[in-house]
Design a protein around this motif. Structure first.
Motif, PDB file in Angstrom:
ATOM      1  N   LEU A 109       3.056  -0.277   6.231  1.00  0.00           N
ATOM      2  CA  LEU A 109       3.975  -0.740   5.192  1.00  0.00           C
ATOM      3  C   LEU A 109       5.122  -1.548   5.790  1.00  0.00           C
ATOM      4  N   MET A 110       5.696  -1.043   6.887  1.00  0.00           N
ATOM      5  CA  MET A 110       6.842  -1.718   7.502  1.00  0.00           C
ATOM      6  C   MET A 110       6.467  -3.094   8.027  1.00  0.00           C
ATOM      7  N   ASP A 111       5.251  -3.211   8.572  1.00  0.00           N
ATOM      8  CA  ASP A 111       4.807  -4.508   9.096  1.00  0.00           C
ATOM      9  C   ASP A 111       4.777  -5.574   8.008  1.00  0.00           C
ATOM     10  N   ARG A 112       4.608  -5.130   6.766  1.00  0.00           N
ATOM     11  CA  ARG A 112       4.552  -6.063   5.635  1.00  0.00           C
ATOM     12  C   ARG A 112       5.853  -6.095   4.847  1.00  0.00           C
ATOM     13  N   GLY A 113       6.858  -5.365   5.330  1.00  0.00           N
ATOM     14  CA  GLY A 113       8.140  -5.342   4.643  1.00  0.00           C
ATOM     15  C   GLY A 113       8.086  -4.661   3.292  1.00  0.00           C
ATOM     16  N   ILE A 114       7.215  -3.642   3.171  1.00  0.00           N
ATOM     17  CA  ILE A 114       7.019  -2.956   1.897  1.00  0.00           C
ATOM     18  C   ILE A 114       7.580  -1.544   1.972  1.00  0.00           C
ATOM     19  N   LYS A 115       8.330  -1.160   0.950  1.00  0.00           N
ATOM     20  CA  LYS A 115       8.802   0.207   0.804  1.00  0.00           C
ATOM     21  C   LYS A 115       7.912   0.920  -0.212  1.00  0.00           C
ATOM     22  N   LYS A 116       7.963   2.251  -0.190  1.00  0.00           N
ATOM     23  CA  LYS A 116       7.101   3.012  -1.097  1.00  0.00           C
ATOM     24  C   LYS A 116       7.313   2.614  -2.551  1.00  0.00           C
ATOM     25  N   GLU A 117       8.577   2.431  -2.930  1.00  0.00           N
ATOM     26  CA  GLU A 117       8.859   2.107  -4.331  1.00  0.00           C
ATOM     27  C   GLU A 117       8.362   0.719  -4.724  1.00  0.00           C
ATOM     28  N   ASP A 118       8.084  -0.138  -3.733  1.00  0.00           N
ATOM     29  CA  ASP A 118       7.572  -1.480  -4.033  1.00  0.00           C
ATOM     30  C   ASP A 118       6.167  -1.444  -4.623  1.00  0.00           C
ATOM     31  N   MET A 119       5.432  -0.343  -4.381  1.00  0.00           N
ATOM     32  CA  MET A 119       4.054  -0.274  -4.855  1.00  0.00           C
ATOM     33  C   MET A 119       3.962  -0.353  -6.374  1.00  0.00           C
ATOM     34  N   TRP A 120       5.064  -0.058  -7.050  1.00  0.00           N
ATOM     35  CA  TRP A 120       5.108  -0.177  -8.509  1.00  0.00           C
ATOM     36  C   TRP A 120       5.305  -1.623  -8.953  1.00  0.00           C
ATOM     37  N   ARG A 121       5.817  -2.451  -8.057  1.00  0.00           N
ATOM     38  CA  ARG A 121       6.314  -3.760  -8.464  1.00  0.00           C
ATOM     39  C   ARG A 121       5.239  -4.841  -8.356  1.00  0.00           C
ATOM     40  N   ASP A 122       5.316  -5.778  -9.264  1.00  0.00           N
ATOM     41  CA  ASP A 122       4.379  -6.903  -9.281  1.00  0.00           C
ATOM     42  C   ASP A 122       4.975  -8.032  -8.451  1.00  0.00           C
ATOM     43  N   ILE A 123       4.864  -7.887  -7.123  1.00  0.00           N
ATOM     44  CA  ILE A 123       5.457  -8.853  -6.208  1.00  0.00           C
ATOM     45  C   ILE A 123       4.393  -9.340  -5.228  1.00  0.00           C
ATOM     46  N   PRO A 124       4.575 -10.549  -4.675  1.00  0.00           N
ATOM     47  CA  PRO A 124       3.542 -11.148  -3.817  1.00  0.00           C
ATOM     48  C   PRO A 124       3.125 -10.282  -2.638  1.00  0.00           C
ATOM     49  N   LYS A 125       4.076  -9.635  -1.958  1.00  0.00           N
ATOM     50  CA  LYS A 125       3.696  -8.888  -0.756  1.00  0.00           C
ATOM     51  C   LYS A 125       2.841  -7.662  -1.084  1.00  0.00           C
ATOM     52  N   VAL A 126       3.001  -7.108  -2.285  1.00  0.00           N
ATOM     53  CA  VAL A 126       2.139  -5.997  -2.694  1.00  0.00           C
ATOM     54  C   VAL A 126       0.738  -6.519  -3.007  1.00  0.00           C
ATOM     55  N   HIS A 127       0.670  -7.690  -3.639  1.00  0.00           N
ATOM     56  CA  HIS A 127      -0.637  -8.311  -3.897  1.00  0.00           C
ATOM     57  C   HIS A 127      -1.347  -8.636  -2.585  1.00  0.00           C
ATOM     58  N   GLU A 128      -0.584  -9.121  -1.605  1.00  0.00           N
ATOM     59  CA  GLU A 128      -1.169  -9.437  -0.303  1.00  0.00           C
ATOM     60  C   GLU A 128      -1.702  -8.176   0.366  1.00  0.00           C
ATOM     61  N   LEU A 129      -0.938  -7.079   0.255  1.00  0.00           N
ATOM     62  CA  LEU A 129      -1.394  -5.811   0.822  1.00  0.00           C
ATOM     63  C   LEU A 129      -2.691  -5.369   0.159  1.00  0.00           C
ATOM     64  N   PHE A 130      -2.740  -5.454  -1.168  1.00  0.00           N
ATOM     65  CA  PHE A 130      -3.943  -5.030  -1.877  1.00  0.00           C
ATOM     66  C   PHE A 130      -5.138  -5.906  -1.492  1.00  0.00           C
ATOM     67  N   ASN A 131      -4.908  -7.203  -1.360  1.00  0.00           N
ATOM     68  CA  ASN A 131      -5.992  -8.092  -0.939  1.00  0.00           C
ATOM     69  C   ASN A 131      -6.496  -7.725   0.455  1.00  0.00           C
ATOM     70  N   ASP A 132      -5.553  -7.395   1.361  1.00  0.00           N
ATOM     71  CA  ASP A 132      -5.940  -6.962   2.706  1.00  0.00           C
ATOM     72  C   ASP A 132      -6.765  -5.676   2.645  1.00  0.00           C
ATOM     73  N   MET A 133      -6.349  -4.761   1.772  1.00  0.00           N
ATOM     74  CA  MET A 133      -7.077  -3.501   1.620  1.00  0.00           C
ATOM     75  C   MET A 133      -8.492  -3.743   1.117  1.00  0.00           C
ATOM     76  N   MET A 134      -8.631  -4.622   0.133  1.00  0.00           N
ATOM     77  CA  MET A 134      -9.952  -4.894  -0.421  1.00  0.00           C
ATOM     78  C   MET A 134     -10.850  -5.606   0.588  1.00  0.00           C
ATOM     79  N   GLU A 135     -10.250  -6.484   1.386  1.00  0.00           N
ATOM     80  CA  GLU A 135     -11.016  -7.157   2.435  1.00  0.00           C
ATOM     81  C   GLU A 135     -11.481  -6.136   3.477  1.00  0.00           C
ATOM     82  N   HIS A 136     -10.595  -5.208   3.816  1.00  0.00           N
ATOM     83  CA  HIS A 136     -10.931  -4.163   4.782  1.00  0.00           C
ATOM     84  C   HIS A 136     -12.050  -3.273   4.238  1.00  0.00           C
TER      85      HIS A 136
END
Length: 204
Positions: free
Chosen positions: A20-47
């Protein structure tokens, strides 16, 4: 980041605090519709696709379980299996997210061998002299700590446990329903009573 398949349409990720820290994401950000959360989810799906061949399309349910000083468990359930025609769509058009989040103060660690659990419990005695539950599930030992420790004790405890095991992607609910109880309460005290010795070393 680790991923494992739970069923035909469900996978579970474990994201460490470093992920999370490497992507600048805090736990509460997971609720938010922001680009870095979308990027994280895309990385997860690719993985998930690379590791398990897991693809998504259409509605996707995302359950986030935040854990203290460990990161979070993310369970992804797809609504339907991608079809060949889905290749014509952009990734952003392929799925829609429904996110739910639950935060717990439990610390759950898994140990591949009973001896590692025993060593960890003996080391932990100075921080937590009693409490804790131990289960076996799928030939692995799990230690569940319900106590709400405050930092820095929590950080110290997690660092200590990490020398012998690893943070669990299995939730307390799964262990309660499917695991076998070894010590239902005061596991730390019972382990020290059974296996602790006065000259026990603290090497890790």
């Amino acid at each position: 980041m680790r991923v494992e398949r739970l069923g035909g349409d469900k996978v579970r990720f474990f994201l460490t605090l470093d992920d999370l820290m490497d992507r600048g994401i805090k736990k509460e950000d997971m609720w938010r519709d922001i680009p870095k959360v979308h990027e994280l989810f895309n990385d997860m799906m690719e993985h998930a696709y690379q590791e398990l061949g897991f693809e998504i399309a259409g509605p996707v349910a995302v359950e986030v379980f935040a854990m203290p000083a460990q990161g979070m468990v993310v369970v992804v359930t797809r609504g339907r299996t991608p079809q060949a025609s889905d290749d014509d769509f952009d990734t952003d058009d392929m799925y829609e997210l429904e996110v739910t989040m639950e935060e717990t103060d439990r610390v759950i660690f898994r140990f591949s061998d009973l001896e590692y659990l025993i060593q960890a419990a003996i080391r932990m005695k100075s921080i937590i002299p009693q409490g804790g539950r131990v289960y076996t599930y799928q030939d692995v030992y799990y230690l569940v700590l319900d106590e709400g420790l405050e930092a820095p004790n929590l950080d110290t405890l997690v660092a200590m446990l990490s020398e012998y095991g690893e943070a669990s992607t299995v939730t307390d609910a799964v262990l309660t329903e499917y695991g076998k109880v070894i010590w239902g309460n005061n596991a730390i005290r019972e382990i020290n009573k059974c296996f602790g010795t006065s000259d026990q070393g603290t090497s890790g």
